[in-house]
Structure formats: C-alpha cells, structure tokens
Design a protein around this motif. Structure first.
Motif, PDB file in Angstrom:
ATOM      1  N   TYR A  25       0.841  -1.207   0.000  1.00 53.70           N
ATOM      2  CA  TYR A  25       0.000   0.000   0.000  1.00 53.70           C
ATOM      3  C   TYR A  25       0.870   1.248   0.000  1.00 53.70           C
ATOM      4  CZ  TYR A  25       0.931   0.821   4.974  1.00 53.70           C
ATOM      5  OH  TYR A  25       1.544   1.085   6.177  1.00 53.70           O
ATOM      6  N   SER A  26       0.268   2.335  -0.453  1.00 50.77           N
ATOM      7  CA  SER A  26       0.946   3.629  -0.492  1.00 50.77           C
ATOM      8  C   SER A  26      -0.044   4.717  -0.072  1.00 50.77           C
ATOM      9  CB  SER A  26       1.464   3.939  -1.899  1.00 50.77           C
ATOM     10  OG  SER A  26       1.950   5.271  -1.978  1.00 50.77           O
ATOM     11  N   VAL A  27       0.440   5.674   0.718  1.00 49.17           N
ATOM     12  CA  VAL A  27      -0.397   6.810   1.123  1.00 49.17           C
ATOM     13  C   VAL A  27       0.119   8.116   0.526  1.00 49.17           C
ATOM     14  CG1 VAL A  27      -1.229   5.743   3.246  1.00 49.17           C
ATOM     15  CG2 VAL A  27       0.930   7.020   3.268  1.00 49.17           C
ATOM     16  N   ASP A  28       1.057   8.010  -0.410  1.00 46.52           N
ATOM     17  CA  ASP A  28       1.585   9.214  -1.075  1.00 46.52           C
ATOM     18  C   ASP A  28       1.536   9.089  -2.591  1.00 46.52           C
ATOM     19  OD1 ASP A  28       3.554   7.328  -1.463  1.00 46.52           O
ATOM     20  OD2 ASP A  28       5.061   8.340  -0.207  1.00 46.52           O
ATOM     21  N   GLU A  29       0.434   8.463  -3.053  1.00 43.50           N
ATOM     22  CA  GLU A  29       0.156   8.321  -4.488  1.00 43.50           C
ATOM     23  C   GLU A  29       1.263   7.574  -5.234  1.00 43.50           C
ATOM     24  OE1 GLU A  29      -0.606  12.362  -5.687  1.00 43.50           O
ATOM     25  OE2 GLU A  29      -2.730  12.176  -5.182  1.00 43.50           O
ATOM     26  N   GLY A  30       1.808   6.551  -4.585  1.00 43.12           N
ATOM     27  CA  GLY A  30       2.741   5.661  -5.260  1.00 43.12           C
ATOM     28  C   GLY A  30       4.204   6.012  -5.154  1.00 43.12           C
ATOM     29  N   ASP A  31       4.553   7.055  -4.434  1.00 43.00           N
ATOM     30  CA  ASP A  31       5.975   7.406  -4.306  1.00 43.00           C
ATOM     31  C   ASP A  31       6.714   6.381  -3.457  1.00 43.00           C
ATOM     32  OD1 ASP A  31       5.638   9.644  -5.853  1.00 43.00           O
ATOM     33  OD2 ASP A  31       5.430  11.023  -4.169  1.00 43.00           O
ATOM     34  N   THR A  32       6.074   5.926  -2.391  1.00 44.07           N
ATOM     35  CA  THR A  32       6.680   4.887  -1.555  1.00 44.07           C
ATOM     36  C   THR A  32       5.633   3.817  -1.261  1.00 44.07           C
ATOM     37  OG1 THR A  32       6.096   6.100   0.479  1.00 44.07           O
ATOM     38  CG2 THR A  32       8.288   6.509  -0.463  1.00 44.07           C
ATOM     39  N   TRP A  33       6.102   2.570  -1.082  1.00 46.23           N
ATOM     40  CA  TRP A  33       5.195   1.445  -0.834  1.00 46.23           C
ATOM     41  C   TRP A  33       5.632   0.697   0.412  1.00 46.23           C
ATOM     42  CZ3 TRP A  33       0.872   0.568  -3.780  1.00 46.23           C
ATOM     43  CH2 TRP A  33       0.783   1.293  -4.984  1.00 46.23           C
ATOM     44  N   GLU A  34       4.640   0.175   1.131  1.00 41.30           N
ATOM     45  CA  GLU A  34       4.905  -0.649   2.303  1.00 41.30           C
ATOM     46  C   GLU A  34       4.036  -1.884   2.238  1.00 41.30           C
ATOM     47  OE1 GLU A  34       4.931   1.292   6.101  1.00 41.30           O
ATOM     48  OE2 GLU A  34       5.381   3.247   5.208  1.00 41.30           O
ATOM     49  N   ILE A  35       4.500  -2.944   2.901  1.00 43.02           N
ATOM     50  CA  ILE A  35       3.742  -4.195   2.930  1.00 43.02           C
ATOM     51  C   ILE A  35       2.586  -4.054   3.918  1.00 43.02           C
ATOM     52  CG2 ILE A  35       3.828  -6.646   3.503  1.00 43.02           C
ATOM     53  CD1 ILE A  35       6.693  -6.698   2.537  1.00 43.02           C
ATOM     54  N   TYR A  36       1.399  -4.403   3.438  1.00 44.80           N
ATOM     55  CA  TYR A  36       0.210  -4.337   4.296  1.00 44.80           C
ATOM     56  C   TYR A  36       0.193  -5.538   5.230  1.00 44.80           C
ATOM     57  CZ  TYR A  36      -4.671  -4.603   5.724  1.00 44.80           C
ATOM     58  OH  TYR A  36      -5.817  -4.700   6.460  1.00 44.80           O
ATOM     59  N   ASP A  63      -4.474  -3.521  -9.033  1.00 45.10           N
ATOM     60  CA  ASP A  63      -4.293  -2.257  -8.314  1.00 45.10           C
ATOM     61  C   ASP A  63      -5.650  -1.722  -7.850  1.00 45.10           C
ATOM     62  OD1 ASP A  63      -1.534  -2.225  -8.858  1.00 45.10           O
ATOM     63  OD2 ASP A  63      -1.901  -1.382 -10.851  1.00 45.10           O
ATOM     64  N   GLY A  64      -5.631  -1.001  -6.739  1.00 47.08           N
ATOM     65  CA  GLY A  64      -6.844  -0.355  -6.229  1.00 47.08           C
ATOM     66  C   GLY A  64      -6.501   0.981  -5.599  1.00 47.08           C
ATOM     67  N   GLN A  65      -7.408   1.930  -5.772  1.00 43.60           N
ATOM     68  CA  GLN A  65      -7.181   3.266  -5.221  1.00 43.60           C
ATOM     69  C   GLN A  65      -8.466   3.786  -4.594  1.00 43.60           C
ATOM     70  OE1 GLN A  65      -5.750   5.842  -8.315  1.00 43.60           O
ATOM     71  NE2 GLN A  65      -3.975   4.556  -8.793  1.00 43.60           N
ATOM     72  N   VAL A  66      -8.328   4.370  -3.417  1.00 45.10           N
ATOM     73  CA  VAL A  66      -9.460   5.019  -2.753  1.00 45.10           C
ATOM     74  C   VAL A  66      -8.974   6.339  -2.156  1.00 45.10           C
ATOM     75  CG1 VAL A  66     -10.668   2.868  -2.201  1.00 45.10           C
ATOM     76  CG2 VAL A  66      -9.002   3.807  -0.580  1.00 45.10           C
TER      77      VAL A  66
END
Length: 212
Positions: A25-36, A63-66
């Motif tokens: 998942y990412s909370v900065d529109e894909g700049d960084t990713w972390e394992i959920y 992919d999913g975005q909300v």
C-alpha cells in the motif's frame, strides 16, 4: 466525507487459486510502498489517497485506489457586526459561514431573531438564508434582540452561534392634540365644586371665572 475516523482493511484472494505476493500500500500516491500487515487507521482531518497493489506468481497485477476524506471540525460562523448597543428602528448583521474541510452544506443554513440569548430548539420558527447575506430585523417590540444561526458542513458537523445583543427602539409618537373646533354648540357640564358666575370676552378666547 465523514466526521469519524476510518479503518481500512484489505482482503486479497485469487479466483484460480494461484499464489500471490504480499499486498502493498501507499499513502503518497505511489511514491513509496509498504507491505500491508494490519488495518490502517486514519483519524486526522484531511484527504488521504490510499493505493493498493498485489501480484500473483503469473505476473498478473491488481491495483486499487481510494480517497479517504475526514472532516471532524464544525463550521465557523461570523457576524458583522457581532452586535450593536446603539438603539435603532432596524437592526442587521452580515453572516458568513466557513468550512475548510468538506465545505458548507448550504441547505443547513437557518436563522432566527429572538429576544432570548439562549439556544432555541428546532421548532422555534427558523428561516433559511443564503451564505454571506445581510439579515435585517424590525419589530414593534423594543428591547434587546439576538441573531441565532444554525449551520452544518457536508460531513455532518453542526454549529450554533448567537450574536451579541442588538438594541431595537421604535420612534416615540407624540400624543396628538385634539383639533380646535369653531362654531357649533358648546356643551357645559355643571360642576359640583363651583358655579359659573360670568364669562369675560378677551380677544378671541372666552375665559370662564368660577366662584366657590
């Protein structure tokens, strides 16, 4: 929009039973990713993009975005002027309602002029108004009047504000003097305390003299 905290939970499965890698998942529109690994909790006001991605062993990617939108802050109500101690026949104030989160719910805006400086219930005869408009009041009842405002934002946060006092005073009417009547017959009512002795003619007025 919501005025409550949000908990994001992700479930992943494969229709064909193929194995797949960890959900990221990412909370900065894909700049960084972390394992959920655990549910994600959002409690601050603001807008938060939440992106997910996962791949199976065949290289297929999903992919999913909300967008999570939280507004837990009630609208701000401002009066201009907030009150006026000058006595006037008509009182007025410009009312502005602001909300920097979800925005003002225009259908929620209601006002009422009242002699009460305490909050009123929903049956008090509220009237709708447009934001940033001037609300004017005149009334036969002199005294202190207060402008009550109700407002809400699109997330359901409600505000209630009461202005300081405005003083209403109508012009006092001078008592009217009865018109002078000329001609016609005059009626005299005998008095128990005095007897009319004579009438002296002085210019254009008749001046009665009484004797006890």
């Amino acid at each position: 929009w919501t005025n409550q905290s949000v908990t994001a939970v992700v479930y992943a499965s494969h229709d064909q039973g193929l194995a797949f890698g960890p959900v990221e998942y990412s909370v900065d529109e894909g700049d960084t990713w972390e394992i959920y690994e655990n549910p994600l909790v959002f409690s601050n006001d603001g807008q938060f993009p939440l992106w997910f991605t996962v791949k199976d062993i065949a290289g297929n990617e999903l992919d999913g975005q909300v967008m999570i939108r939280i507004d837990g802050t009630k609208p701000v109500i401002q009066f201009d002027p907030e009150g006026n101690d000058d006595k006037k026949k008509s009182v007025s104030s410009r009312v502005s309602v602001m909300d920097y989160g979800s925005g003002v719910d225009e259908n929620s805006l209601h006002y009422i002029w009242s002699t009460s400086e305490r909050p009123l219930d929903e049956h008090a005869g509220w009237q709708p108004f447009q934001n940033n408009s001037t609300l004017t009041h005149t009334d036969d009842n002199d005294g202190d009047w207060y402008l009550h405002i109700r407002a809400a934002d699109r997330a359901g946060n409600e505000s209630y504000e009461i202005s300081k006092r405005f003083r209403l005073e109508n012009e006092k009417r001078e008592p009217q003097q009865p018109p002078n009547q000329s001609g016609g017959s005059n009626k005299y009512i005998p008095s128990n305390n005095a007897d009319l002795s004579e009438l002296n003619f002085d210019g254009v007025l008749l001046t009665p003299e009484f004797s006890n």
